[in-house]
Design a protein around this motif. Structure first.
Motif, mmCIF file in Angstrom:
data_model
loop_
_atom_site.group_PDB
_atom_site.id
_atom_site.type_symbol
_atom_site.label_atom_id
_atom_site.label_comp_id
_atom_site.label_asym_id
_atom_site.label_seq_id
_atom_site.Cartn_x
_atom_site.Cartn_y
_atom_site.Cartn_z
ATOM 1 N N HIS A 119 0.808 -1.283 -0.004
ATOM 2 C CA HIS A 119 -0.030 -0.248 -0.026
ATOM 3 C C HIS A 119 0.995 1.215 0.012
ATOM 4 C CE1 HIS A 119 -3.881 1.910 1.394
ATOM 5 N NE2 HIS A 119 -2.923 3.016 1.406
ATOM 6 N N GLU A 120 1.043 1.917 -1.164
ATOM 7 C CA GLU A 120 1.969 2.829 -1.293
ATOM 8 C C GLU A 120 1.635 4.386 -1.406
ATOM 9 O OE1 GLU A 120 5.688 4.609 -1.447
ATOM 10 O OE2 GLU A 120 5.419 2.572 -1.503
ATOM 11 N N HIS A 121 2.219 5.263 -0.578
ATOM 12 C CA HIS A 121 1.927 6.504 -0.540
ATOM 13 C C HIS A 121 2.430 7.044 -1.869
ATOM 14 C CE1 HIS A 121 2.348 10.815 1.710
ATOM 15 N NE2 HIS A 121 2.933 10.759 0.510
ATOM 16 N N VAL A 122 1.404 7.847 -2.747
ATOM 17 C CA VAL A 122 1.880 8.361 -3.755
ATOM 18 C C VAL A 122 0.560 9.580 -4.072
ATOM 19 C CG1 VAL A 122 0.781 6.689 -5.152
ATOM 20 C CG2 VAL A 122 2.448 8.424 -6.170
ATOM 21 N N ILE A 123 0.951 10.782 -4.235
ATOM 22 C CA ILE A 123 0.077 11.949 -3.958
ATOM 23 C C ILE A 123 -0.023 12.516 -5.410
ATOM 24 C CG2 ILE A 123 -0.476 14.210 -3.363
ATOM 25 C CD1 ILE A 123 0.713 13.434 -0.619
ATOM 26 N N ASN A 124 0.754 12.855 -6.282
ATOM 27 C CA ASN A 124 1.041 13.589 -7.411
ATOM 28 C C ASN A 124 0.825 12.554 -8.732
ATOM 29 O OD1 ASN A 124 0.989 16.347 -6.249
ATOM 30 N ND2 ASN A 124 2.747 15.276 -5.393
ATOM 31 N N ASN A 125 0.511 13.130 -9.851
ATOM 32 C CA ASN A 125 0.383 12.012 -10.930
ATOM 33 C C ASN A 125 1.711 11.944 -11.651
ATOM 34 O OD1 ASN A 125 -1.278 10.806 -12.965
ATOM 35 N ND2 ASN A 125 -0.475 12.392 -14.432
ATOM 36 N N SER A 126 2.660 12.868 -11.516
ATOM 37 C CA SER A 126 4.109 12.769 -12.018
ATOM 38 C C SER A 126 4.715 11.427 -11.160
ATOM 39 C CB SER A 126 4.858 14.021 -11.858
ATOM 40 O OG SER A 126 4.932 14.309 -10.385
ATOM 41 N N ALA A 127 4.518 11.553 -9.862
ATOM 42 C CA ALA A 127 5.069 10.321 -9.273
ATOM 43 C C ALA A 127 4.322 8.837 -9.504
ATOM 44 C CB ALA A 127 4.848 10.826 -7.588
ATOM 45 N N LYS A 163 -1.938 -10.215 -9.031
ATOM 46 C CA LYS A 163 -2.884 -11.013 -7.977
ATOM 47 C C LYS A 163 -2.734 -10.627 -6.634
ATOM 48 C CE LYS A 163 -3.166 -15.224 -10.870
ATOM 49 N NZ LYS A 163 -2.844 -16.518 -11.074
ATOM 50 N N LEU A 164 -1.801 -9.423 -6.551
ATOM 51 C CA LEU A 164 -1.498 -9.073 -5.020
ATOM 52 C C LEU A 164 -2.272 -7.823 -4.666
ATOM 53 C CD1 LEU A 164 2.387 -9.672 -5.184
ATOM 54 C CD2 LEU A 164 0.460 -11.235 -4.129
ATOM 55 N N ARG A 165 -3.089 -7.403 -5.403
ATOM 56 C CA ARG A 165 -4.171 -6.218 -5.338
ATOM 57 C C ARG A 165 -3.104 -5.070 -4.509
ATOM 58 N NH1 ARG A 165 -9.323 -9.609 -3.154
ATOM 59 N NH2 ARG A 165 -9.183 -11.267 -4.852
ATOM 60 N N TRP A 166 -2.097 -4.590 -5.165
ATOM 61 C CA TRP A 166 -1.322 -3.431 -4.550
ATOM 62 C C TRP A 166 -1.996 -2.296 -4.590
ATOM 63 C CZ3 TRP A 166 4.542 -3.816 -5.947
ATOM 64 C CH2 TRP A 166 5.112 -5.199 -5.495
ATOM 65 N N THR A 167 -2.085 -1.449 -3.733
ATOM 66 C CA THR A 167 -2.861 -0.121 -3.903
ATOM 67 C C THR A 167 -1.944 0.999 -3.898
ATOM 68 O OG1 THR A 167 -4.510 -1.478 -2.240
ATOM 69 C CG2 THR A 167 -4.481 1.078 -2.047
ATOM 70 N N MET A 168 -2.175 1.843 -4.566
ATOM 71 C CA MET A 168 -1.979 3.404 -4.669
ATOM 72 C C MET A 168 -2.708 4.091 -3.742
ATOM 73 S SD MET A 168 -0.116 4.065 -8.202
ATOM 74 C CE MET A 168 -1.688 3.872 -9.141
ATOM 75 N N ALA A 181 -2.723 0.992 -14.181
ATOM 76 C CA ALA A 181 -2.809 0.650 -12.621
ATOM 77 C C ALA A 181 -3.618 -0.426 -12.861
ATOM 78 C CB ALA A 181 -3.448 1.604 -11.567
ATOM 79 N N LYS A 182 -4.909 -0.472 -13.546
ATOM 80 C CA LYS A 182 -5.770 -1.581 -13.649
ATOM 81 C C LYS A 182 -5.449 -2.713 -14.419
ATOM 82 C CE LYS A 182 -10.567 -1.934 -15.304
ATOM 83 N NZ LYS A 182 -11.774 -1.417 -15.841
ATOM 84 N N ALA A 183 -4.564 -2.541 -15.301
ATOM 85 C CA ALA A 183 -4.189 -3.556 -16.051
ATOM 86 C C ALA A 183 -3.272 -4.313 -15.453
ATOM 87 C CB ALA A 183 -3.341 -2.850 -17.421
ATOM 88 N N MET A 184 -2.470 -3.619 -14.101
ATOM 89 C CA MET A 184 -1.667 -4.810 -13.424
ATOM 90 C C MET A 184 -2.445 -5.285 -12.180
ATOM 91 S SD MET A 184 1.966 -2.923 -13.522
ATOM 92 C CE MET A 184 1.690 -1.310 -13.208
ATOM 93 N N GLY A 185 -3.804 -5.195 -12.167
ATOM 94 C CA GLY A 185 -4.446 -5.735 -10.983
ATOM 95 C C GLY A 185 -4.473 -4.817 -9.601
ATOM 96 N N MET A 186 -3.945 -3.641 -9.905
ATOM 97 C CA MET A 186 -3.744 -2.785 -8.676
ATOM 98 C C MET A 186 -5.264 -2.016 -8.676
ATOM 99 S SD MET A 186 -0.297 -0.887 -9.782
ATOM 100 C CE MET A 186 -0.086 -0.039 -7.898
ATOM 101 N N THR A 187 -5.066 -1.513 -7.270
ATOM 102 C CA THR A 187 -6.370 -0.909 -6.534
ATOM 103 C C THR A 187 -5.695 0.550 -6.299
ATOM 104 O OG1 THR A 187 -5.935 -1.782 -4.414
ATOM 105 C CG2 THR A 187 -7.396 -2.997 -5.767
ATOM 106 N N LEU A 188 -7.037 1.441 -5.910
ATOM 107 C CA LEU A 188 -6.634 2.763 -5.367
ATOM 108 C C LEU A 188 -7.055 2.972 -4.013
ATOM 109 C CD1 LEU A 188 -7.480 4.842 -8.625
ATOM 110 C CD2 LEU A 188 -5.134 3.874 -7.785
ATOM 111 N N GLY A 189 -6.430 3.915 -3.005
ATOM 112 C CA GLY A 189 -7.243 4.247 -1.819
ATOM 113 C C GLY A 189 -7.285 5.669 -1.792
#
Length: 523
Positions: free
Chosen positions: A339-347, A366-371, A385-393
């Motif tokens: 679950h990674e802290h990332v705020i700005n679109n450039s990052a 398959k790990l549902r990593w979250t930004m 992000a969606k293509a890699m199975g990621m999620t957003l917080g």
């Protein structure tokens, strides 16, 4: 054809048998409600039957009445709205516990008058000389009657016999005369001071150090009281970023009133410590959550130098992102959720560039990593992000910061996203303040801070069912379905019809975790 008819009859019987012939009486019946199931069809039912902590049937009040026996506890909610227990996907839990007995809070408070009343009430509850603090979670914008910070006169007036300081995020602090004198500052210079060296997210800092340390008994009481407070806001599960010895000790004694995921403590601030951290990640077992408590994932900053705050014109240096990749590969190989802290679109762009390289050699899909946070994210990056199975917080801290998040783009993209807060310093902890913000677009002071908003259904799903998915708990939590845990909240107003600007004022009257009542306004 005969075989088809038999199959259809069997399906019909399967769907109705749960109401036709209850096999056994249940522990609890919740009846006469407007129960929002928040399942895939977003059904509304009148009643639930609960046994051994799980929902065993749902339907009309008459249907569910058949499950009640002489020992069944019947909870008649008298038409009230009931929702699944709310889950917060990003919370700094233990820092609040450390000083909870000394805290006052301004969750959703819309006026300076009310904030000052809360401080005065806290002072009246304490002995002269006891310290009072507000550990952030507010902004000067939220006081619609008089926006701004606090004056020395105001703070001295509400707490003339108690040292008092009010923290505004990480940058500023307002203190009364007694608190200023305790750390060698002159009250004549006013209440407002730079927070550096005075307060922050953890001691030692001057104002924190000036307060007497909490005893083990006090910490234990603080833990009880803070969990009760969160239950009173409708929270039934929280992702606590960090790890706490005393929380683990409490969980070992029996079921908690709050489901708690914690994070593996990983410290990586340079290449040498990153190598050690990667070895720790590889040798540790992920997702030890037992249904009540346990270590789940890695958060919030996997590699310290990649800490996104202010927008950057230049890409993050390759040497930083290469070290990040080393840790990400270790996490993916060991099966950890990140679950990674990332705020700005450039990052976000730089992070996704790195993770796409990682994904080619060590899949993360398959790990549902979250930004987490994502105050600013482009449609292209959402799709990546969606293509890699990621999620957003999406976190209430964005409301505090006045960030105009692209919520409609996020919702329409189909990526799974959940709601949280980032409590307690940079954000409130109330889920209804968060829900009110994303539905109305208004912050606690009535200022418009969102151009794109969510429907009530989308927001509630994000704070329940989607968050359960983030933690691989979609089969147990997040909706009121047969077979799932009976985590639910009874509300004092109808979430679906109350004016959007008033959602933040909704209060639970009862909260249940696993069929156990953990909060009741009647008590």
């Amino acid at each position: 054809m005969r075989t088809l008819r038999k199959a259809l009859v069997l399906i019909a019987l399967t769907n109705t048998a749960v109401f036709a012939q209850p096999q056994q009486k249940v522990d609890t019946v919740v009846t006469n409600g407007k129960i929002l199931t928040v399942d895939a069809d977003f059904r509304v039912v009148e009643a639930l039957a609960i046994k051994d902590g799980r929902i065993v049937a749902r339907g009309t009040s008459a249907e569910i009445a058949r499950y009640a026996g002489p020992d069944t506890k019947v909870i008649d909610v008298k038409g009230a709205t009931v929702i699944p227990g709310l889950i917060d996907n990003h919370f700094h839990f233990t820092r609040a516990v450390d000083r909870w007995h000394q805290q006052a809070r301004f969750e959703g408070v819309g006026s300076r008058r009310e904030a000052l009343r809360i401080l005065a009430e806290k002072a009246a509850s304490l002995k002269p000389g006891d310290w009072i603090m507000v550990q952030g979670g507010w902004t000067p914008r939220q006081f619609a009657d008089a926006p701004g910070g606090f004056t020395l006169q105001e703070l001295d007036g509400v707490a003339p016999k108690n040292p008092l300081f009010v923290q505004e995020g990480y940058s500023l602090v307002y203190a009364n005369s007694l608190a200023l004198k305790a750390v060698g500052l002159n009250p004549a210079d006013g209440a407002r001071h730079n927070a550096a060296g005075l307060v922050s997210f953890q001691p030692p800092y001057a104002l924190y150090d000036a307060m007497p340390p909490a005893s083990p008994a006090q910490l234990d009481q603080n833990l009880t009281d803070f969990m009760h407070e969160l239950n009173a806001t409708g929270l039934t599960a929280v992702y606590s970023l960090g790890q706490s010895k005393y929380l683990a000790e409490r969980a070992a004694k029996g079921p908690l009133p709050l489901r708690l995921w914690e994070t593996l403590p990983v410290f990586a601030n340079d290449p040498a410590s990153a190598t050690k951290a990667a070895a720790l990640i590889e040798s540790s077992r992920p997702n030890q959550f037992d249904g009540q408590y346990g270590i789940f994932g890695l958060a919030e900053v996997l590699y310290g130098p990649f800490f996104d705050l202010a927008p950057r014109k230049d890409p993050w240096p390759a040497e930083i992102m290469n070290e990040y990749a080393k840790l990400a590969i270790a996490a993916a190989h060991a099966g950890w959720h990140v679950h990674e802290h990332v705020i700005n679109n450039s990052a976000v762009t730089d992070l996704l560039d790195t993770l796409e390289r990682v994904n080619k050699t060590q899949p993360i899909n398959k790990l549902r990593w979250t930004m987490g946070h994502v105050y600013d994210i482009s449609s292209a990056n959402i799709a990546r992000a969606k293509a890699m199975g990621m999620t957003l917080g999406v976190h209430g801290a964005a409301m505090q910061a006045g960030a105009h998040m692209p919520l409609r783009k996020i919702a329409d993209s189909g990526i799974i996203f959940g709601l949280g807060t980032d409590a307690t310093i940079v954000s409130h902890y109330s889920p209804f303040v968060t829900l009110g913000w994303v539905v109305s677009g208004l912050d606690a002071g009535g200022n418009r801070v969102l151009d794109e908003t969510l429907t009530r259904e989308e927001a509630l799903i994000a704070h329940t069912r989607s968050n359960a998915y983030l933690f691989f708990q979609e089969n147990a939590l997040g909706s009121l379905e047969v077979g799932k845990q009976a985590d639910l909240v009874v509300l004092d107003h109808d979430y679906m019809t109350v004016p959007a600007a008033d959602i933040k004022h909704i209060h639970p009257t009862l909260t249940m975790v696993g069929g156990r009542v953990v909060f009741s306004a009647a008590k």
